[in-house]
Design an enzyme around this catalytic site. Structure first.
Site, PDB file in Angstrom:
ATOM      1  CG  ASP A   1       7.239   1.062   2.955  1.00 48.07           C
ATOM      2  OD1 ASP A   1       7.985   1.891   2.914  1.00 48.07           O
ATOM      3  OD2 ASP A   1       6.280   1.067   1.927  1.00 48.07           O
TER       4      ASP A   1
ATOM      5  CB  THR B   1       6.460   5.035   0.288  1.00 52.95           C
ATOM      6  OG1 THR B   1       7.102   4.483   1.231  1.00 52.95           O
ATOM      7  CG2 THR B   1       4.958   4.209   0.070  1.00 52.95           C
TER       8      THR B   1
END
Length: 346
Positions: A50, A123
């Protein structure tokens, strides 16, 4: 890069290229095996993928378009220092540069634009996919013990599954002008295609208001009503909204980007999420692409979200999307008023 192309065309072309570069970073982090998970808040996690992918995207676009306001899910990257030179993507996609710019967007200035970035949408699916790649049972167990996104129930289900949800993972770059999404990019780092005898990883889908979409083959909706919704963020209100749709099938998948891809590719008809769980960076790019393909994305009340620089980030009244106006109207009519009132706080 062609300096003669209108700004929106150049920005979209740059976003297509930088999304692909960010996707490679996402794959590289997983290949190294150290995901670097940190907890940002309750049930809100972030990985090294990320952080690194966002630094790549924001640094690359900011170097080319310094007056464009860029808002990323992972906050400001300024404190991270300079990025590796190989992350800086300054080349633009040549095919996108050849697109015609809609007349309504030809006079747009950098100051009129807000770009919304989700460097890794999905995620949870990314982390669980990393576990699936661990073939050694002991290595899987050690990874489970150190990764908060992996539940014991999901871990035990591995013996019954050989699919790691990695295709659910997307990189999202949405371009808004005067608070409205006008262009977007959805990149799938783990989408596999064969080019001759060689396997290629990753694909990039783009959409532009008034022009259309590219990067995939559009398909009509299923013959029966198929709903796509959240895989891991359900609650009684979410389930009630699903029940009233009278769907033939409900697909539970990860990531807003992937759910919209299911609409675009004819795997689902409607996307329903009656919860305030999504943020603007989750929906700006998907809404832009879906709209360019003839679809529609709003909140559960039927209102469009605004994507200006000063808006609040949460999508407090959920998400309702469909491949066309007719299906969107059907879904909107099925949502009970008491459910709408509950989401809107009335």
């Amino acid at each position: 890069m062609s300096s003669t192309a209108p700004l929106i065309i150049r920005l979209l072309a740059s976003s297509v290229s930088v999304a692909g570069r960010a996707g490679k970073i996402v794959r590289d982090v997983m290949s190294r095996g150290e995901l670097g998970i940190v907890e940002k808040g309750k049930d809100d996690y972030q990985t090294e993928a990320d952080r690194s992918a966002q630094r790549c995207i924001i640094s690359s676009l900011s170097s080319l378009y310094p007056k464009v306001n860029i808002i990323g899910e992972e906050g400001s990257p300024d404190s991270e220092g300079e990025i590796p030179s190989e992350w800086l993507q300054i080349e633009a996609d040549k095919e996108v540069l050849l697109l015609e710019c809609p007349s309504s967007l030809q006079g747009v200035k950098e100051e009129d634009i807000v770009v919304w970035v989700d460097p890794l949408d999905g995620t949870s699916e990314y982390t669980q996919g990393a576990l699936m790649l661990k073939r050694d049972p002991w290595e899987r167990w050690k990874m489970y013990l150190t990764h908060p996104l992996i539940s014991i129930k999901w871990y035990l289900s591995l013996r019954h599954s050989n699919y790691g949800f990695l295709e659910h993972v997307t990189v999202l770059i949405g371009i808004s002008v005067n608070e409205k999404p006008v262009a977007g990019v959805i990149h799938q780092p783990y989408f596999k295609t064969m080019v001759g005898e060689e396997k290629k990883m990753g694909r990039t889908i783009w959409g532009l208001q008034g022009i259309g979409v590219g990067g995939y083959t559009p398909a009509p909706p299923p013959d029966s009503l198929v709903i796509t919704t959240t895989r891991s963020h359900s609650n009684p209100v979410v389930e009630k909204a699903l029940q009233v749709m009278n769907a033939a099938q409900i697909l539970r998948v990860g990531g807003a980007g992937y759910k919209v891809l299911q609409l675009l590719e004819g795997k689902a008809s409607i996307y329903v999420f009656a919860s305030p769980g999504c943020k603007k960076w989750d929906t700006c790019a998907p809404e832009a692409v879906l709209s360019a393909a003839g679809g529609k994305l709003t909140d559960i009340l039927g209102d469009f979200y605004k994507y200006g620089a000063s808006v609040t980030h949460p999508n407090k009244t959920g998400v309702l999307a469909a491949v066309n106006d007719e299906l969107h109207n059907y879904a909107l009519s099925r949502i009970p008023q008491e459910l709408k009132d509950k989401l809107s706080g009335n």
